[in-house]
Scaffold this motif. Structure first.
Motif, short mmCIF file in Angstrom:
data_model
loop_
_atom_site.label_atom_id
_atom_site.label_comp_id
_atom_site.label_asym_id
_atom_site.label_seq_id
_atom_site.Cartn_x
_atom_site.Cartn_y
_atom_site.Cartn_z
N ARG A 173 0.81 -1.21 0.00
CA ARG A 173 0.00 0.00 0.00
C ARG A 173 0.86 1.27 0.00
O ARG A 173 0.50 2.26 -0.65
N ILE A 174 1.96 1.25 0.69
CA ILE A 174 2.71 2.49 0.88
C ILE A 174 4.07 2.51 0.22
O ILE A 174 4.75 3.53 0.24
N GLY A 175 4.46 1.39 -0.37
CA GLY A 175 5.82 1.27 -0.90
C GLY A 175 6.16 2.30 -1.96
O GLY A 175 7.33 2.63 -2.16
N THR A 176 5.16 2.80 -2.66
CA THR A 176 5.42 3.78 -3.71
C THR A 176 5.04 5.19 -3.29
O THR A 176 5.09 6.11 -4.11
N GLU A 177 4.65 5.35 -2.06
CA GLU A 177 4.23 6.67 -1.60
C GLU A 177 5.44 7.59 -1.41
O GLU A 177 6.50 7.15 -0.96
N SER A 178 5.24 8.84 -1.72
CA SER A 178 6.34 9.80 -1.52
C SER A 178 6.62 10.02 -0.04
O SER A 178 7.70 10.47 0.35
N SER A 179 5.63 9.73 0.78
CA SER A 179 5.79 9.93 2.22
C SER A 179 6.33 8.69 2.92
O SER A 179 6.21 8.56 4.14
N LEU A 180 6.94 7.81 2.15
CA LEU A 180 7.42 6.55 2.73
C LEU A 180 8.42 6.78 3.86
O LEU A 180 8.33 6.15 4.92
N ASP A 181 9.36 7.67 3.64
CA ASP A 181 10.36 7.93 4.69
C ASP A 181 9.70 8.46 5.96
O ASP A 181 10.07 8.08 7.07
N ALA A 182 8.73 9.34 5.77
CA ALA A 182 8.03 9.88 6.94
C ALA A 182 7.31 8.78 7.69
O ALA A 182 7.31 8.74 8.93
N LEU A 206 8.10 20.25 23.14
CA LEU A 206 9.10 19.92 22.14
C LEU A 206 10.05 21.09 21.98
O LEU A 206 9.62 22.23 21.87
N PRO A 207 11.33 20.84 21.95
CA PRO A 207 12.29 21.93 21.76
C PRO A 207 12.59 22.15 20.28
O PRO A 207 12.38 21.26 19.46
N ASP A 208 13.11 23.35 19.96
CA ASP A 208 13.69 23.55 18.65
C ASP A 208 15.12 23.04 18.70
O ASP A 208 15.61 22.64 19.73
N THR A 209 15.80 23.05 17.55
CA THR A 209 17.18 22.58 17.58
C THR A 209 18.07 23.62 18.22
O THR A 209 17.93 24.82 17.96
N LEU A 267 14.98 14.09 15.71
CA LEU A 267 14.28 14.33 14.44
C LEU A 267 14.76 15.60 13.78
O LEU A 267 15.02 15.65 12.57
N ARG A 268 14.91 16.62 14.57
CA ARG A 268 15.30 17.91 13.99
C ARG A 268 16.81 18.01 13.81
O ARG A 268 17.29 18.45 12.77
N GLY A 269 17.54 17.61 14.82
CA GLY A 269 18.99 17.79 14.78
C GLY A 269 19.72 16.76 13.95
O GLY A 269 20.69 17.07 13.27
N TYR A 270 19.26 15.51 14.01
CA TYR A 270 19.97 14.46 13.28
C TYR A 270 19.37 14.22 11.90
O TYR A 270 20.09 14.14 10.91
N LEU A 271 18.06 14.10 11.85
CA LEU A 271 17.43 13.84 10.56
C LEU A 271 17.14 15.13 9.79
O LEU A 271 16.81 15.08 8.61
N GLY A 272 17.21 16.26 10.45
CA GLY A 272 17.02 17.53 9.76
C GLY A 272 15.59 17.79 9.34
O GLY A 272 15.35 18.48 8.34
N LEU A 273 14.64 17.25 10.07
CA LEU A 273 13.24 17.45 9.69
C LEU A 273 12.78 18.86 10.07
O LEU A 273 13.32 19.49 10.98
N SER A 274 11.76 19.30 9.39
CA SER A 274 11.19 20.62 9.67
C SER A 274 10.32 20.57 10.92
O SER A 274 10.00 19.49 11.43
N LEU A 275 9.93 21.75 11.37
CA LEU A 275 9.01 21.81 12.50
C LEU A 275 7.72 21.06 12.17
O LEU A 275 7.17 20.34 13.01
N GLU A 276 7.25 21.25 10.95
CA GLU A 276 6.00 20.61 10.54
C GLU A 276 6.13 19.09 10.55
O GLU A 276 5.26 18.37 11.05
N GLU A 277 7.23 18.62 9.99
CA GLU A 277 7.43 17.16 9.94
C GLU A 277 7.58 16.59 11.36
O GLU A 277 7.05 15.53 11.68
#
Lengths: 163, 295
Positions: free
Chosen positions: A51-60, A88-91, A122-132
């Protein structure tokens, strides 16, 4: 699962295993537990791959599953020795932590409550946005932003304590 | 604070204790078993079961080696179609069985050596000429090697000194088998609770059936254990016999043998002229009285 799907699953696992293991390690600080968390996550991923293998949001999806698997582990009754944080803190700024050694950095991270630690990873190592980050941890962006200062204060205080 | 700082702090990363083949195997099993907990699958099975069932006794004519000395395999029943499954209530939210509420449950520390003895006894009963020795892949965590038939916990959250129902657990043993003249193979046994991870056995219509699978049947023992019996032949020629057992008490048992010391990986070569145990023998081992979380 079709053979072609299984091949794509294998390719994905091979490509993502390293960063997933590192992420898991930052959360739990134990390589064996990290491997268990990643393995559980990847098996869950297999179940939904068609179901999700081809989704663009797979990593998320994968990151969210890993985080929830770890948080679920933390919630087990015999592991309730850490306080869950609502905030939750910011980086943090790298300069603020320039005096902290590499080992101390991991110790600092471990001393954070689970959800706050997850946010830093999530933010510091993976570099995700606040939204993510907010999406994965199940809280609003507004909450993330409003609590940033408090989270940073916590980290600053701990960093100061290592001097 | 960025990715580089974290990577430097982590230092050298040890080798992973899992591989993609193992994940795929576990994934296939999870999907296969998940199907049986879904209402849609249960409905389909109910339609099939109204055609009735026939009883049969398996006597070892499944292409594996002759049994020789040993206790008789259990009498089992199977549906008219090899791919059908007897109807049973769907269970979309698995819960610990009533047995979990009884006092003095075993801990993993007690369970694992007992399982070793149970497998040993069952092997002697089924094929006394079968030799076992440590398997090179029986290493977990990294650097900790295990003896032949020694069980170890690979994953799950049940603690070693906690009652077995206090969390999920995945207990396995892997051994090298040897039979005079025939050669060496691999025996793997996995025991885990089926009430935490959607683990009743699947059916032969599962989407996880692979091109390598050469036969499949679902049977039920008189004790109410359901057994999914499959054979497979991988590219390169390695063969596997496998049983996935859902015991009536809530224990899931998987027993596999390969005619290779390298396991079931594609591209491997057989290291034995025959599989060390038949499906009947695997079924007898997996349904032996001691092969349970609740002795």
């Amino acid at each position: 699962m079709k053979r072609s799907e299984e091949e794509s699953y294998r390719d994905y696992v091979v490509a993502r295993t390293d960063v997933m293991r590192r992420t898991a390690y930052l959360l739990c600080r134990d390589w064996h537990t990290a491997d268990d968390l990643v393995a559980i996550t990847m098996v869950k991923l297999y179940r939904h791959w068609s179901r999700i293998g081809t989704e663009s949001s797979l990593d998320a999806y994968t990151r969210r599953t890993l985080l929830r698997t770890w948080l679920d582990e933390k919630r087990r009754p015999w592991r309730r020795h850490e306080e869950l944080a609502e905030t939750l803190p910011d980086t943090p700024d790298p300069v603020e932590f320039a005096v902290v050694s590499r080992a101390q950095l991991l110790d600092l991270l471990s001393s954070l409550p689970p959800r706050r630690r997850a946010a830093v990873v999530l933010r510091g190592y993976l570099g995700l946005s606040l939204e993510e980050t907010a999406e994965i941890l199940g809280c609003s962006v507004g909450t993330v932003k409003s609590q940033t200062a408090r989270g940073l204060d916590t980290l600053r205080a701990m960093a100061a304590g290592t001097d | 604070m960025d990715k580089r700082l974290f990577d430097e702090a982590m230092g050298d990363v040890p080798p992973a204790t899992f591989d993609v083949d193992g994940l795929v195997t576990r994934g296939r099993r999870a999907v296969r078993l998940r199907r049986l907990t879904s209402p849609a699958t249960a409905t389909g099975a109910a339609v099939v079961v109204v055609t009735g069932v026939v009883a049969l006794t398996l006597t070892g004519n499944d292409g594996g080696p002759a049994t020789g000395v040993g206790s008789a395999p259990p009498k089992i029943t199977t549906g008219p179609s090899q791919s059908s499954r007897p109807s049973q209530p769907s269970n979309p939210t698995p819960a610990p069985p009533a047995l979990c509420s009884r006092p003095n449950l075993e801990t993993p520390a007690q369970l694992m050596p007992r399982l070793r003895g149970a497998v040993q006894q069952a092997l002697i009963a089924q094929r006394p000429s079968l030799g076992v020795s440590p398997h090179p892949k029986a290493e977990y965590p990294t650097g900790v090697r295990h003896e032949a038939l020694e069980f170890y916990q690979v994953t799950g959250d049940v603690q070693v000194a906690e009652p077995i129902c206090s969390g999920d657990g995945y207990f396995m043993t892997m051994s090298t088998t040897s039979v005079p003249v025939e050669g060496e193979g691999t025996l793997t046994v996995i025991v885990q609770p089926d009430f935490y991870a959607d683990l009743p056995p699947g059916d032969c219509e599962s989407t996880t059936v692979t091109p390598e699978q050469t036969s499949c049947e679902l049977v039920t023992t008189p004790d109410g254990d359901t057994v999914l019996r499959t054979t497979a032949r991988m590219p390169g020629g390695v063969r596997q016999n496998r049983v996935d057992i859902d015991r009536a008490d809530g224990t899931a048992v998987m027993v596999t043998v390969e005619d290779s010391t390298g396991g079931i990986k594609p591209g491997g070569s057989p290291t034995a002229s025959a599989l060390p145990l038949t499906l009947d023998q695997l079924t007898a081992i997996g349904t032996a009285p001691g092969m349970t979380l609740f002795p």
